[in-house]
Design an enzyme around this catalytic site. Structure first.
Site, PDB file in Angstrom:
ATOM      1  N   ASP A 195      -9.708   3.498  -3.870  1.00  0.00           N
ATOM      2  CA  ASP A 195     -10.408   2.305  -3.405  1.00  0.00           C
ATOM      3  C   ASP A 195     -11.826   2.234  -3.965  1.00  0.00           C
ATOM      4  OD1 ASP A 195      -8.168   1.846  -1.899  1.00  0.00           O
ATOM      5  OD2 ASP A 195      -9.160   2.079   0.046  1.00  0.00           O
ATOM      6  N   ASP A 229       0.819  -1.210   0.000  1.00  0.00           N
ATOM      7  CA  ASP A 229       0.000   0.000   0.000  1.00  0.00           C
ATOM      8  C   ASP A 229       0.856   1.265   0.000  1.00  0.00           C
ATOM      9  OD1 ASP A 229      -2.496   1.266  -0.072  1.00  0.00           O
ATOM     10  OD2 ASP A 229      -3.291   0.087   1.594  1.00  0.00           O
TER      11      ASP A 229
END
Length: 379
Positions: free
Chosen positions: A191, A136
């Site tokens: 996202d 991430d």
């Protein structure tokens, strides 16, 4: 003379888009080894493994700190048996194990990131026999993304265990332009959120918004280097059945990684049937790995086109509107624009039946937020 080995990405680990399950969309931080084992049990036995799903990816919140010498430590309350034991359990089911970390100083949920510990963390994952790393991009400060992800690529290579590297920097620095030599897939968007047509103030996007971001970047994707429009929201109780069909259809048209994000321990028969639709999954997993192009747009009706192996083709007609749309599509003319002949059988991949040939127009009604997904097979 001292010989040095140039670090590189492990090649050939993702010749087709990876398929599996990720814990985040359904469970967030509320994960533990019991849940992960039960998910592995379900995937191995309910038909998903047989359909091609193979990775069990534990997302954020598995880690709690570092020991006195800097080794990453799993949360002992949630994972009392340790990560190696959990990896072994997943492997015992004939599945592969994925884990999560972050290129910054902390993960998105404030757990320890890998910045400054890349080689140490990679050695730990290799020792545990991890197969896949989702990496991430929170708390990265002024780090350069390509450099940061390249460090972890090099660390994984030096650790010696082949692992798929999933770059998750949300498309902010156009990873499709530099990611091919670094990772096996890269997130192209913020996202996904559990909705069809929406976005929120922190950047989360609905299904349609993510589709719209893939009109110009398909040429960057292919075997071992995939565009990743994020995980699936199918089976999480918000999208309608039509919207779920459209969601999976377009991810398949993009040759996208398919990571289920629902609770597959309690999956409904309808959701399981959708996720394991072999004819749709075959479009995603086609060996050419070509991402779809938006062929035509008529208001809220879009037609996407994808070349397949064996000189076949896929077309996806999506209805973005809240109303049904009547279609009368001349595929014969469309096929001629591709400079091929018109002798193709047309098959509806959701109804699992042939509906004609390219000698006739395709007619019918596409309901609101639904899809007509077609495969054209050479006669």
């Amino acid at each position: 003379m001292v010989l040095t080995i140039k670090a590189q990405k492990f090649e050939g680990l993702a010749p087709k888009p990876p398929m599996g399950w990720n814990s985040w969309n359904k469970f967030g931080c509320q994960i533990n080894e019991k849940i992960i084992k039960e998910v592995a049990d379900a995937m191995a036995s309910n038909g998903m493994k047989a359909a091609g799903y193979e990775y069990i990816v534990v997302d954020d919140c598995w880690q709690i700190g570092r020991d006195s010498v800097g080794n990453i430590v799993a949360d002992p309350e949630r994972f009392p048996s340790g990560m190696k034991s959990l990896v072994d359990y997943v492997h015992s089911k004939g599945l592969k194990f994925g884990i999560y970390s972050d290129a910054g100083t902390a993960t998105c949920q404030g757990r320890p990131g890998s910045r400054g510990y890349e080689f140490q963390d990679a050695r730990a994952y290799a020792k545990w026999e991890v197969d896949y790393l989702k990496y991430d991009w929170c708390f990265h400060g002024k780090q350069n993304s390509e450099a940061s992800y390249s460090i972890m690529r090099d660390a994984l290579y030096k650790a010696g265990r082949p692992m798929v590297l999933s770059i998750c920097e949300w498309g902010t620095t156009k990873p499709w332009e530099w990611g091919k030599s670094v990772g096996h897939l890269w997130r192209t968007t913020e996202d996904i959120i559990n909705c069809f047509d929406c976005k929120n103030n922190w950047g989360g996007l609905g299904v349609l918004q993510i589709i719209d971001l893939h009109t110009e970047i398909g040429d960057y994707s292919g075997p071992d280097h995939w565009n990743d429009p994020d995980m699936l929201e199918i089976g999480n109780g918000v999208l309608t059945p039509a919207e779920e069909r459209l969601h999976l259809s377009m991810w398949a048209m993009f040759s996208a990684p398919l990571m289920a994000g629902n609770d597959i321990r309690n999956i409904s028969a309808e959701t399981l049937k959708l996720l394991t639709n072999k004819e749709v999954l075959d479009i995603d997993q086609d060996i050419l790995g070509i991402s779809a192009t938006r062929w035509m747009k008529y208001g809220d009706l879009e037609i996407w086109f994808k070349p397949l192996s064996d000189n076949n083709y896929a077309f996806c007609l999506i209805n973005r509107s809240n109303q049904s749309i009547a279609i009368n599509q001349d595929l014969k003319t469309t096929i001629k624009k591709l400079k091929v002949d018109d002798s193709y059988v047309v098959r509806d991949l959701w109804k699992h039946k042939d509906i004609g040939t390219t000698k006739e127009n395709i007619t019918g009604i596409i309901p609101a937020h639904d899809v007509l997904m077609l495969k054209l097979t050479k006669k």
